[in-house]
Design a protein around this motif. Sequence first.
Motif, PDB file in Angstrom:
ATOM      1  N   HIS A 448     -19.112 -93.093  13.956  1.00 35.07           N
ATOM      2  CA  HIS A 448     -19.137 -91.752  13.685  1.00 35.07           C
ATOM      3  C   HIS A 448     -19.040 -90.851  14.780  1.00 35.07           C
ATOM      4  CE1 HIS A 448     -21.785 -88.363  13.302  1.00 35.07           C
ATOM      5  NE2 HIS A 448     -21.504 -88.110  12.316  1.00 35.07           N
ATOM      6  N   ASP A 449     -19.836 -91.167  15.974  1.00 32.33           N
ATOM      7  CA  ASP A 449     -19.819 -90.511  17.231  1.00 32.33           C
ATOM      8  C   ASP A 449     -18.408 -90.349  17.870  1.00 32.33           C
ATOM      9  OD1 ASP A 449     -22.445 -90.135  16.830  1.00 32.33           O
ATOM     10  OD2 ASP A 449     -23.054 -91.369  18.392  1.00 32.33           O
ATOM     11  N   ALA A 450     -17.491 -91.356  17.882  1.00 28.86           N
ATOM     12  CA  ALA A 450     -16.458 -91.437  18.217  1.00 28.86           C
ATOM     13  C   ALA A 450     -15.240 -90.475  17.326  1.00 28.86           C
ATOM     14  CB  ALA A 450     -15.703 -92.755  18.027  1.00 28.86           C
ATOM     15  N   TYR A 451     -15.626 -90.396  16.071  1.00 35.63           N
ATOM     16  CA  TYR A 451     -14.756 -89.483  15.355  1.00 35.63           C
ATOM     17  C   TYR A 451     -15.253 -88.067  15.728  1.00 35.63           C
ATOM     18  CZ  TYR A 451     -12.924 -86.926  11.516  1.00 35.63           C
ATOM     19  OH  TYR A 451     -12.079 -85.971  10.596  1.00 35.63           O
ATOM     20  N   PHE A 452     -16.620 -87.739  15.640  1.00 34.53           N
ATOM     21  CA  PHE A 452     -17.086 -86.533  16.059  1.00 34.53           C
ATOM     22  C   PHE A 452     -16.608 -86.074  17.404  1.00 34.53           C
ATOM     23  CE2 PHE A 452     -20.931 -83.865  16.983  1.00 34.53           C
ATOM     24  CZ  PHE A 452     -20.385 -82.813  16.668  1.00 34.53           C
ATOM     25  N   ARG A 453     -16.497 -86.821  18.558  1.00 31.69           N
ATOM     26  CA  ARG A 453     -16.258 -86.534  19.628  1.00 31.69           C
ATOM     27  C   ARG A 453     -14.700 -86.123  19.677  1.00 31.69           C
ATOM     28  NH1 ARG A 453     -19.274 -90.871  21.554  1.00 31.69           N
ATOM     29  NH2 ARG A 453     -17.572 -92.414  21.416  1.00 31.69           N
ATOM     30  N   LYS A 454     -13.684 -87.007  18.855  1.00 29.80           N
ATOM     31  CA  LYS A 454     -12.442 -86.771  18.705  1.00 29.80           C
ATOM     32  C   LYS A 454     -12.162 -85.394  18.293  1.00 29.80           C
ATOM     33  CE  LYS A 454      -8.489 -88.840  16.698  1.00 29.80           C
ATOM     34  NZ  LYS A 454      -7.949 -89.970  15.991  1.00 29.80           N
ATOM     35  N   CYS A 455     -13.199 -85.034  17.292  1.00 30.91           N
ATOM     36  CA  CYS A 455     -12.844 -83.860  16.583  1.00 30.91           C
ATOM     37  C   CYS A 455     -13.326 -82.584  17.382  1.00 30.91           C
ATOM     38  CB  CYS A 455     -13.728 -83.678  15.181  1.00 30.91           C
ATOM     39  SG  CYS A 455     -13.169 -84.757  13.829  1.00 30.91           S
ATOM     40  N   GLN A 456     -14.555 -82.667  18.259  1.00 31.22           N
ATOM     41  CA  GLN A 456     -14.838 -81.687  19.161  1.00 31.22           C
ATOM     42  C   GLN A 456     -13.800 -81.505  20.213  1.00 31.22           C
ATOM     43  OE1 GLN A 456     -18.816 -83.234  20.137  1.00 31.22           O
ATOM     44  NE2 GLN A 456     -19.391 -81.326  19.509  1.00 31.22           N
ATOM     45  N   LYS A 457     -13.157 -82.712  21.033  1.00 35.08           N
ATOM     46  CA  LYS A 457     -11.990 -82.521  21.784  1.00 35.08           C
ATOM     47  C   LYS A 457     -11.043 -82.038  21.219  1.00 35.08           C
ATOM     48  CE  LYS A 457      -9.942 -85.008  25.199  1.00 35.08           C
ATOM     49  NZ  LYS A 457      -9.254 -86.356  25.261  1.00 35.08           N
ATOM     50  N   ARG A 458     -10.427 -82.386  20.324  1.00 41.86           N
ATOM     51  CA  ARG A 458      -9.357 -81.673  19.358  1.00 41.86           C
ATOM     52  C   ARG A 458      -9.660 -80.398  19.223  1.00 41.86           C
ATOM     53  NH1 ARG A 458      -5.668 -85.067  15.474  1.00 41.86           N
ATOM     54  NH2 ARG A 458      -5.103 -86.792  16.794  1.00 41.86           N
ATOM     55  N   GLY A 459     -10.759 -80.097  18.505  1.00 39.94           N
ATOM     56  CA  GLY A 459     -11.159 -78.808  17.971  1.00 39.94           C
ATOM     57  C   GLY A 459     -11.081 -77.823  19.096  1.00 39.94           C
ATOM     58  N   ALA A 460     -11.500 -77.898  20.333  1.00 37.72           N
ATOM     59  CA  ALA A 460     -11.334 -77.172  21.430  1.00 37.72           C
ATOM     60  C   ALA A 460     -10.014 -76.743  21.699  1.00 37.72           C
ATOM     61  CB  ALA A 460     -12.215 -77.716  22.717  1.00 37.72           C
ATOM     62  N   GLN A 461      -8.961 -77.567  21.505  1.00 33.99           N
ATOM     63  CA  GLN A 461      -7.758 -77.098  21.736  1.00 33.99           C
ATOM     64  C   GLN A 461      -6.775 -76.694  20.646  1.00 33.99           C
ATOM     65  OE1 GLN A 461      -6.416 -78.708  24.687  1.00 33.99           O
ATOM     66  NE2 GLN A 461      -8.335 -79.216  24.935  1.00 33.99           N
ATOM     67  N   THR A 462      -7.378 -76.263  19.339  1.00 28.90           N
ATOM     68  CA  THR A 462      -6.834 -75.821  18.211  1.00 28.90           C
ATOM     69  C   THR A 462      -6.743 -74.287  18.168  1.00 28.90           C
ATOM     70  OG1 THR A 462      -8.969 -75.502  17.052  1.00 28.90           O
ATOM     71  CG2 THR A 462      -7.807 -77.538  16.683  1.00 28.90           C
ATOM     72  N   MET A 463      -5.842 -73.608  17.813  1.00 26.77           N
ATOM     73  CA  MET A 463      -5.742 -72.397  17.604  1.00 26.77           C
ATOM     74  C   MET A 463      -7.025 -71.221  17.284  1.00 26.77           C
ATOM     75  SD  MET A 463      -2.815 -70.263  15.393  1.00 26.77           S
ATOM     76  CE  MET A 463      -3.564 -70.610  13.731  1.00 26.77           C
ATOM     77  N   TRP A 464      -7.694 -72.011  16.224  1.00 30.57           N
ATOM     78  CA  TRP A 464      -8.906 -71.377  15.842  1.00 30.57           C
ATOM     79  C   TRP A 464      -9.931 -71.020  16.889  1.00 30.57           C
ATOM     80  CZ3 TRP A 464      -7.056 -75.759  13.250  1.00 30.57           C
ATOM     81  CH2 TRP A 464      -6.091 -75.321  12.083  1.00 30.57           C
ATOM     82  N   LEU A 465      -9.941 -71.822  18.034  1.00 31.46           N
ATOM     83  CA  LEU A 465     -10.784 -71.609  19.028  1.00 31.46           C
ATOM     84  C   LEU A 465     -10.069 -71.101  20.175  1.00 31.46           C
ATOM     85  CD1 LEU A 465     -13.268 -74.468  19.282  1.00 31.46           C
ATOM     86  CD2 LEU A 465     -13.545 -72.152  17.903  1.00 31.46           C
ATOM     87  N   SER A 466      -8.678 -70.686  20.062  1.00 34.30           N
ATOM     88  CA  SER A 466      -7.896 -69.949  21.113  1.00 34.30           C
ATOM     89  C   SER A 466      -8.051 -68.433  21.116  1.00 34.30           C
ATOM     90  CB  SER A 466      -6.359 -70.313  21.023  1.00 34.30           C
ATOM     91  OG  SER A 466      -6.184 -69.737  20.013  1.00 34.30           O
ATOM     92  N   ASP A 467      -7.564 -67.796  22.191  1.00 37.44           N
ATOM     93  CA  ASP A 467      -7.564 -66.485  22.085  1.00 37.44           C
ATOM     94  C   ASP A 467      -6.950 -65.714  20.931  1.00 37.44           C
ATOM     95  OD1 ASP A 467      -8.843 -66.463  24.295  1.00 37.44           O
ATOM     96  OD2 ASP A 467      -7.387 -65.971  25.808  1.00 37.44           O
TER      97      ASP A 467
END
Length: 528
Positions: A448-467
């Motif tokens: 579970h944690d591994a999946y969450f970490r991956k989502c957080q890491k990838r999430g930070a790179q997504t357009m939705w968190l970008s400028d």
Amino acid sequence: MSTALQRAERPASGERPDYDVVVIGAGFGGIGMGVELRKAGIHNFLIVDKNSDIGGTWHANTYPGVAVDIPSVYYSFSYEPPKQWSRMFAPGAEVKAYADQVVDAYGLRSRIRLNTKVVGGEWDEQQHLWRGRTDTGEVVTSRFVVGAVGGLEVPKLPEIEGIGKFAGKVVHTADWDHDYDYRGKQIAVIGTGATALQLIPELADVASRLTVFQRRPIWVVPKADFPIPELAKNIMVNVGPLRRVIRAAVTLGIDFGISGVGVFHSYIPGVVKLAQRGGGALYKAQLPGNDALAAQLTPDYAPGCKRPSVSNRYLRTFTEEHVELVTDPIQKITKTGVVTADGKLRKIDVLVCATGFRVMEKGFTPPYPLVGRDGVELGEFWDRERYQAYQGVSVPRFPNMFLITGPYGFAAGSYLAMIECTSRHAARAIKEAGRRGATAVEIKQEPHDAYFRKCQKRGAQTMWLSDACADSNTYYVNYQGDPAPIRPSTHFEMWLGNKYFPFSHYSFTARPATAAAPVQLKTVGAQR
Ligand code: NAP
């Protein structure tokens, strides 16, 4: 169906639950879950819904103009082609009829109980079962519980000073009043999201005056909508391989066009900039001689930050004499109308709130308290430690509980594609529990944690968190600043992860009292 699942439950000294599985929600999530349970050979289940009919969002959302906003062929289950849909983008009533089609095709009607609102549930660690409570005070027990309440479940009314004092008609798009006569009325719409853009042209047709209060504009592209010829429909329904090829092509298009660009934005930021420039030009082209209006309607965030929407009428509606676009912020609502920041009062008869839903918010997701092991309440856990769920489906300390639309579960595209993946995941885990004679199945902390970490890491790179989306106020990013409503992956990864997750990611245990005589899922023979 496995031999183990065919054996009848042997309750030994433990409490026998009312059902093997209770599914909360009879929208497409609950219906899809019911189908997967049937396919897994599990038939002792109950689907409950607070509404008076099935269909979930398509039961609630009946506002004029409601229609699916992605091609119909993709907004359907792969195993059940829609027989009724008349157009490329099916109207809401046909989507609701499709929900009925699936329910009847898989014999789910007898498993559904309507007008039954779940108000809470607790995990019983002694008995390895869930106790769900309804608004009538009834307690329903089940070995497993599946939350299929959907992501757009609780309508959000705008928090604007004075709204309670308005003497006219107030209506939210998710609770449309069909008995009210809107013809000839002065109507105001608050909101310009995916819902409003379907509704606004329809209201313009009947209102004497239509005022649209826009806080942020929306991206909208022309809609390639046309009637589906009877022959093409028959081929789609009856020629499975062709249907699968078309679905695969649409999926790939969405993976490259929406999920890919949004998720892997940091590698290809130029694509979004290009789309934004092209989109702006398209707005001007659709509103010839109206550059000022086009500029007001053009978002300054990138396409895809919010749900990309389609319409051939929306932009042009604002050129109609009796339609006004107001971009001054609303200051307050009075007994008679809406006052903007410049002090101007616009008198109205009807206030339409196209203001969306509460998405991944404490108290609303889930919309009832769920208490797992060690007294942990799901909403509080998520509020404290951020929204998280393995593949969007399961959460540690919530044994035997699965979610259809959990955090990081939905790879942008069709909700039904996501439902198919996540409900199959849940049914697979439940079936495996039955096969092993386990009474509790729980996602282990590490995967579970591994999946969450991956989502957080990838999430930070997504357009939705970008400028590119900084000023979009998108609900794809929740109040904690996380893009939890979206799975930061392609559709293919979502499909793969849910279909083939290793069983070693879950712990399967038998209730101590019944260890010698493991409880099996009760089945009543294959149906359909
Ligand atoms: P939404 O996307 O959340 O849009 C809400 C709108 O209301 C926004 O324009 C927002 O402005 C505005 N708003 C909210 N509070 C306001 C306030 N206090 N003052 C002024 N404006 C306010 O909601 P939605 O349009 O209902 O769409 C929700 C989702 O429904 C879509 O994203 C889509 O997933 C789904 N949908 C699906 C279909 C389909 O065919 N499948 C069709 C329609 C909708 P801001 O932008 O400034 O926040």
